[in-house]
Design a protein around this motif. Sequence first.
Motif, PDB file in Angstrom:
ATOM      1  N   LYS A 144      -1.042  17.987   8.570  1.00  0.00           N
ATOM      2  CA  LYS A 144      -0.457  19.316   8.730  1.00  0.00           C
ATOM      3  C   LYS A 144       0.404  19.730   7.538  1.00  0.00           C
ATOM      4  CE  LYS A 144      -0.213  19.001  13.798  1.00  0.00           C
ATOM      5  NZ  LYS A 144       0.704  19.074  14.978  1.00  0.00           N
ATOM      6  N   ILE A 145       0.981  18.755   6.861  1.00  0.00           N
ATOM      7  CA  ILE A 145       1.908  19.040   5.757  1.00  0.00           C
ATOM      8  C   ILE A 145       1.501  18.200   4.559  1.00  0.00           C
ATOM      9  CG2 ILE A 145       4.313  18.987   5.004  1.00  0.00           C
ATOM     10  CD1 ILE A 145       5.141  19.181   7.951  1.00  0.00           C
ATOM     11  N   GLY A 153       7.286  26.851   8.617  1.00  0.00           N
ATOM     12  CA  GLY A 153       6.481  27.148   9.791  1.00  0.00           C
ATOM     13  C   GLY A 153       6.210  25.964  10.695  1.00  0.00           C
ATOM     14  N   LYS A 154       6.692  24.788  10.302  1.00  0.00           N
ATOM     15  CA  LYS A 154       6.435  23.577  11.089  1.00  0.00           C
ATOM     16  C   LYS A 154       7.642  23.198  11.954  1.00  0.00           C
ATOM     17  CE  LYS A 154       2.373  23.102   9.190  1.00  0.00           C
ATOM     18  NZ  LYS A 154       2.431  24.153   8.164  1.00  0.00           N
ATOM     19  N   ARG A 155       7.449  22.171  12.780  1.00  0.00           N
ATOM     20  CA  ARG A 155       8.502  21.653  13.666  1.00  0.00           C
ATOM     21  C   ARG A 155       8.987  20.315  13.102  1.00  0.00           C
ATOM     22  NH1 ARG A 155       8.791  23.645  18.783  1.00  0.00           N
ATOM     23  NH2 ARG A 155       9.213  21.596  19.698  1.00  0.00           N
ATOM     24  N   ILE A 156      10.252  20.286  12.697  1.00  0.00           N
ATOM     25  CA  ILE A 156      10.820  19.098  12.057  1.00  0.00           C
ATOM     26  C   ILE A 156      11.972  18.563  12.905  1.00  0.00           C
ATOM     27  CG2 ILE A 156      11.935  18.174   9.992  1.00  0.00           C
ATOM     28  CD1 ILE A 156       9.025  19.047   9.555  1.00  0.00           C
ATOM     29  N   ALA A 157      11.918  17.286  13.200  1.00  0.00           N
ATOM     30  CA  ALA A 157      12.965  16.653  14.008  1.00  0.00           C
ATOM     31  C   ALA A 157      14.132  16.199  13.140  1.00  0.00           C
ATOM     32  CB  ALA A 157      12.384  15.451  14.761  1.00  0.00           C
ATOM     33  N   THR A 158      15.337  16.360  13.675  1.00  0.00           N
ATOM     34  CA  THR A 158      16.538  15.716  13.145  1.00  0.00           C
ATOM     35  C   THR A 158      17.222  15.034  14.325  1.00  0.00           C
ATOM     36  OG1 THR A 158      18.001  17.631  13.489  1.00  0.00           O
ATOM     37  CG2 THR A 158      16.819  17.499  11.369  1.00  0.00           C
ATOM     38  N   LYS A 186      15.948  27.661  15.308  1.00  0.00           N
ATOM     39  CA  LYS A 186      14.785  28.535  15.161  1.00  0.00           C
ATOM     40  C   LYS A 186      14.837  29.297  13.852  1.00  0.00           C
ATOM     41  CE  LYS A 186      14.215  29.168  20.155  1.00  0.00           C
ATOM     42  NZ  LYS A 186      14.201  30.150  21.267  1.00  0.00           N
ATOM     43  N   GLY A 187      13.672  29.517  13.273  1.00  0.00           N
ATOM     44  CA  GLY A 187      13.605  30.265  12.029  1.00  0.00           C
ATOM     45  C   GLY A 187      12.323  29.965  11.280  1.00  0.00           C
ATOM     46  N   ASP A 188      12.401  29.992   9.955  1.00  0.00           N
ATOM     47  CA  ASP A 188      11.228  29.730   9.130  1.00  0.00           C
ATOM     48  C   ASP A 188      10.697  28.316   9.336  1.00  0.00           C
ATOM     49  OD1 ASP A 188      11.178  32.269   8.006  1.00  0.00           O
ATOM     50  OD2 ASP A 188      12.553  31.717   6.404  1.00  0.00           O
ATOM     51  N   VAL A 189      11.581  27.417   9.751  1.00  0.00           N
ATOM     52  CA  VAL A 189      11.206  26.079  10.224  1.00  0.00           C
ATOM     53  C   VAL A 189      11.878  25.913  11.578  1.00  0.00           C
ATOM     54  CG1 VAL A 189      11.289  23.594   9.797  1.00  0.00           C
ATOM     55  CG2 VAL A 189      11.139  25.184   7.874  1.00  0.00           C
ATOM     56  N   THR A 190      11.212  25.286  12.517  1.00  0.00           N
ATOM     57  CA  THR A 190      11.839  24.986  13.808  1.00  0.00           C
ATOM     58  C   THR A 190      12.422  23.578  13.753  1.00  0.00           C
ATOM     59  OG1 THR A 190      10.295  26.404  15.008  1.00  0.00           O
ATOM     60  CG2 THR A 190      11.479  24.740  16.285  1.00  0.00           C
ATOM     61  N   VAL A 191      13.734  23.483  13.919  1.00  0.00           N
ATOM     62  CA  VAL A 191      14.412  22.186  13.897  1.00  0.00           C
ATOM     63  C   VAL A 191      14.534  21.688  15.331  1.00  0.00           C
ATOM     64  CG1 VAL A 191      16.436  20.892  13.152  1.00  0.00           C
ATOM     65  CG2 VAL A 191      15.701  22.914  11.857  1.00  0.00           C
ATOM     66  N   VAL A 192      13.971  20.515  15.591  1.00  0.00           N
ATOM     67  CA  VAL A 192      13.975  19.943  16.931  1.00  0.00           C
ATOM     68  C   VAL A 192      14.931  18.758  16.935  1.00  0.00           C
ATOM     69  CG1 VAL A 192      12.565  18.949  18.774  1.00  0.00           C
ATOM     70  CG2 VAL A 192      11.570  20.646  17.216  1.00  0.00           C
ATOM     71  N   ASP A 209       6.114  17.883  13.825  1.00  0.00           N
ATOM     72  CA  ASP A 209       5.203  17.679  12.691  1.00  0.00           C
ATOM     73  C   ASP A 209       5.783  16.759  11.630  1.00  0.00           C
ATOM     74  OD1 ASP A 209       3.384  19.643  13.789  1.00  0.00           O
ATOM     75  OD2 ASP A 209       4.819  21.157  13.108  1.00  0.00           O
ATOM     76  N   GLY A 210       7.050  16.425  11.781  1.00  0.00           N
ATOM     77  CA  GLY A 210       7.717  15.553  10.823  1.00  0.00           C
ATOM     78  C   GLY A 210       9.168  15.386  11.224  1.00  0.00           C
ATOM     79  N   ALA A 211       9.919  14.655  10.411  1.00  0.00           N
ATOM     80  CA  ALA A 211      11.322  14.397  10.749  1.00  0.00           C
ATOM     81  C   ALA A 211      12.115  14.052   9.499  1.00  0.00           C
ATOM     82  CB  ALA A 211      11.420  13.251  11.757  1.00  0.00           C
ATOM     83  N   TRP A 212      13.374  14.476   9.498  1.00  0.00           N
ATOM     84  CA  TRP A 212      14.337  14.096   8.448  1.00  0.00           C
ATOM     85  C   TRP A 212      15.262  13.099   9.119  1.00  0.00           C
ATOM     86  CZ3 TRP A 212      14.977  17.116   3.653  1.00  0.00           C
ATOM     87  CH2 TRP A 212      16.037  16.662   2.842  1.00  0.00           C
ATOM     88  N   VAL A 213      15.052  11.804   8.872  1.00  0.00           N
ATOM     89  CA  VAL A 213      15.686  10.765   9.683  1.00  0.00           C
ATOM     90  C   VAL A 213      16.089   9.552   8.852  1.00  0.00           C
ATOM     91  CG1 VAL A 213      14.670  11.309  11.933  1.00  0.00           C
ATOM     92  CG2 VAL A 213      13.337  10.017  10.270  1.00  0.00           C
TER      93      VAL A 213
END
Length: 367
Positions: A144-145, A153-158, A186-192, A209-213
Amino acid sequence: MPASNAFRRSLAVIAALPLLSLAACGYGSEAKDDGAAQIAAGAKKTDGLDSVKIGYFGNLTHATALVGVQKGFFQKELGATTVKPAVFNAGPSEIEALNSGSIDIGWIGPSPAINGYTKSNGKSLKIIGGSASGGVKLVVNPEKIKSLKDVKGKRIATPQLGNTQDVAFLNWAAEQGWKIDAQSGKGDVTVVRTDNKITPDAYASGSVDGAWVPEPTASKLVAEGAKVLLDEATLWPDEKFVITNIIVRQGFLKDHPKAVEAVLKAAVETNKWINAHPDEAKAAANKQLAADSGKALPADILDPAWKSIRFTDDPLAATLDTEAEHAVKAGLLERPNLKGIYDLRILNKVLEAEGESPVDDAGLGSS
């Protein structure tokens, strides 16, 4: 993975999310020393204390604490004063435990330390030493990335709203020109915002779709098929930034400076041993993780995770100040007065005795 299994994992992720705020209300779970730390015959109590209560996370970025407990460095320096470790999953719960006296000293990330200090008007804690730098990555689904621009536009976990990695990702996204509402994500990237324990299942189920962890979560995701898109260290001067500090309850620091000195001496000795014996240290950290959680990390997760972390006594104070600025820019923090958040006098005394150079508080130290 069969569709039914993926569906069940997805349900488990969704069901667990409302429980995260409840988990933050606890005071952590008691850690196990696995029989490694023994009180030496004839040892005396430090500062007359029966015990010193130490908190940390079950993360490799807290390996100074993991190894120090497992190899008995803390117990050796504290003599007949018993080390009582406790494991936490979130910064707010550790700060709450510190404020309540449930722990005396803790290993913690910069954002919870900043929040704890500012919310108490500078009365709750002091940062008394550094522990680790690095060990944070943006990992993504390569299907996806494929590039940094594809993150939009993706969903990124923190790990948690306002935590260290959450602030770092929001700041990086803003530098790309993307707009995100920090509170809602919410926004240009969705932070979950997803607990590190749940993030691998969230990724496997396609919920993110990914994560900053931090590590070892980043390497767990890679084991699930994710790819490292960005190492946060590359965004910092000399690739150094604080990921873990040592904090102390101010009342404990005032009343028991000898105990604080003993813990800091043990931390310095632990870091020295880690850097001199990286393979043995990695195994010791993993053994303590297993003792605390019941499960060790497999080599394909442990090895890459360990390589990305630097262990240091330097709290890298200037980078904490920068991280606070990032939180302010994201709208998660009012501009804080961090003057006095550091008290590095005991640490520098220990370092001098070891023939090491003193560390700097970037003008944010106690007068």
